[in-house]
Design a protein around this motif. Structure first.
Motif, mmCIF file in Angstrom:
data_model
loop_
_atom_site.group_PDB
_atom_site.id
_atom_site.type_symbol
_atom_site.label_atom_id
_atom_site.label_comp_id
_atom_site.label_asym_id
_atom_site.label_seq_id
_atom_site.Cartn_x
_atom_site.Cartn_y
_atom_site.Cartn_z
ATOM 1 N N ASN A 187 -18.804 -39.206 -55.729
ATOM 2 C CA ASN A 187 -17.848 -39.730 -54.763
ATOM 3 C C ASN A 187 -16.491 -39.031 -54.810
ATOM 4 O O ASN A 187 -15.566 -39.443 -54.117
ATOM 5 C CB ASN A 187 -17.650 -41.239 -54.996
ATOM 6 C CG ASN A 187 -18.899 -42.007 -54.616
ATOM 7 O OD1 ASN A 187 -19.642 -41.605 -53.733
ATOM 8 N ND2 ASN A 187 -19.133 -43.114 -55.307
ATOM 9 N N SER A 189 -13.686 -36.370 -54.031
ATOM 10 C CA SER A 189 -13.393 -35.577 -52.843
ATOM 11 C C SER A 189 -13.486 -34.091 -53.140
ATOM 12 O O SER A 189 -12.909 -33.582 -54.092
ATOM 13 C CB SER A 189 -11.979 -35.917 -52.353
ATOM 14 O OG SER A 189 -11.590 -35.022 -51.343
ATOM 15 N N GLN A 227 -14.782 -47.203 -47.753
ATOM 16 C CA GLN A 227 -15.529 -46.304 -48.637
ATOM 17 C C GLN A 227 -15.226 -44.844 -48.306
ATOM 18 O O GLN A 227 -15.150 -43.996 -49.200
ATOM 19 C CB GLN A 227 -17.030 -46.580 -48.523
ATOM 20 C CG GLN A 227 -17.446 -47.912 -49.137
ATOM 21 C CD GLN A 227 -18.915 -48.224 -48.940
ATOM 22 O OE1 GLN A 227 -19.590 -47.585 -48.130
ATOM 23 N NE2 GLN A 227 -19.415 -49.212 -49.660
ATOM 24 N N GLN A 231 -13.648 -42.077 -50.900
ATOM 25 C CA GLN A 231 -14.255 -40.778 -51.177
ATOM 26 C C GLN A 231 -13.289 -39.641 -50.862
ATOM 27 O O GLN A 231 -13.205 -38.661 -51.598
ATOM 28 C CB GLN A 231 -15.542 -40.631 -50.369
ATOM 29 C CG GLN A 231 -16.659 -41.565 -50.817
ATOM 30 C CD GLN A 231 -17.896 -41.463 -49.950
ATOM 31 O OE1 GLN A 231 -18.028 -40.526 -49.172
ATOM 32 N NE2 GLN A 231 -18.790 -42.422 -50.064
#
Length: 274
Positions: A187, A189, A227, A231
């Protein structure tokens, strides 16, 4: 019967709202179970006071109304049980655990394969055998106890039918979990962006996007947007629904971040224009 269906529809609207807005699974389950129990008591009292006009109406109630409500109870209770026992920190162990939970639920469905297929195929030819209180024979199973203890509000089959519905929901939920990478780095980035404002600011931005309808033509749920933000910025928002309640409770300037963004953008444009 329409009044019962309205109660179920109202319950499902609340449950969907909780799914979209409440990220903490334990709090979501607690609230959902509370609403299910409240709805169940409402329909129980109505059945006790008014009964049913026809046997068909009685069968429809226990097959579709009560079993749906109790099915949600089984679903949310199973979610909590899985979450409490789920191994943390090791994706392989977690995946193995979730698969084992799915297999255990599938085993129950196979144990009651006849009624499970009856549910899957939306049959009705044995409704009066399964869902009429005085017609149904007693069974020696744990689920049948409810019809012996509370024979005015249960048949020997409606609890099994409810559990089947709840397990189908649970299996679908767990299979979706398995489709998401369970590694801790999944998750993060890729752009290595870091949110340096407050969580309240990011929640305000998230809800603003949701309210605008600019994502997925307005069909994106607040949960999905939250979410996505987590992320993108490698941040955990936590209970963003509670944070939004705090934003709503502000006496002044509820859209504080948006006002700041507007001012910053106009100032930049003016500076560039000279």
């Amino acid at each position: 019967m329409n009044v019962f269906k309205s109660e179920v529809e109202a319950l499902e609207y609340v449950l969907q709202s909780l799914e979209n807005e409440q990220d903490n699974i334990f709090e979501r389950a607690e609230l959902a179970i509370r609403h299910c129990k409240k709805t169940l008591e409402v329909v129980r009292q109505r059945v006790s006071q008014l009964g049913f006009k026809t046997l068909q109406e009685e069968a429809v109630f226990f097959k579709e109304i009560k079993s749906t409500i109790v099915g949600y109870l089984f679903y949310y209770i199973s979610l909590v049980q899985v979450e409490r026992a789920r191994p943390y920190g090791c994706p392989k162990k977690e995946r193995k655990f979730l698969i084992a939970q799915i297999k255990a639920m599938q085993a129950y469905l196979m144990k009651h394969q006849e009624l499970y297929e009856y549910f899957l195929r939306s049959h009705d030819y044995r409704d009066q055998d399964y869902f009429i209180r005085k017609n149904a024979p007693y069974q020696l199973s744990d689920e049948a106890i409810a019809s012996m203890v509370d024979f005015q509000f249960a048949t020997p089959h409606d609890m099994i039918f409810s559990k089947i519905k709840g397990y189908v929901l649970s299996i679908n939920h767990l299979e979706k979990r398995l489709a998401i990478p369970l590694t801790s780095t999944a998750n993060k980035s890729k752009a290595n962006l870091q949110w340096t404002g407050s969580k309240a600011d990011l929640v305000e931005l998230t809800y603003a996007l949701h309210a605008s309808g600019l994502v997925n033509n307005g069909t994106a749920a607040i949960k999905d947007l939250a979410q996505g933000m987590e992320q993108l910025f490698a941040i955990k928002l936590g209970d963003y629904y509670r944070i939004f309640l705090e934003i709503r409770a502000r006496k002044n300037n509820q859209a504080k971040l948006l006002e700041m963004l507007r001012t910053s953008l106009i100032s930049k444009i003016e500076n560039l224009d000279g």
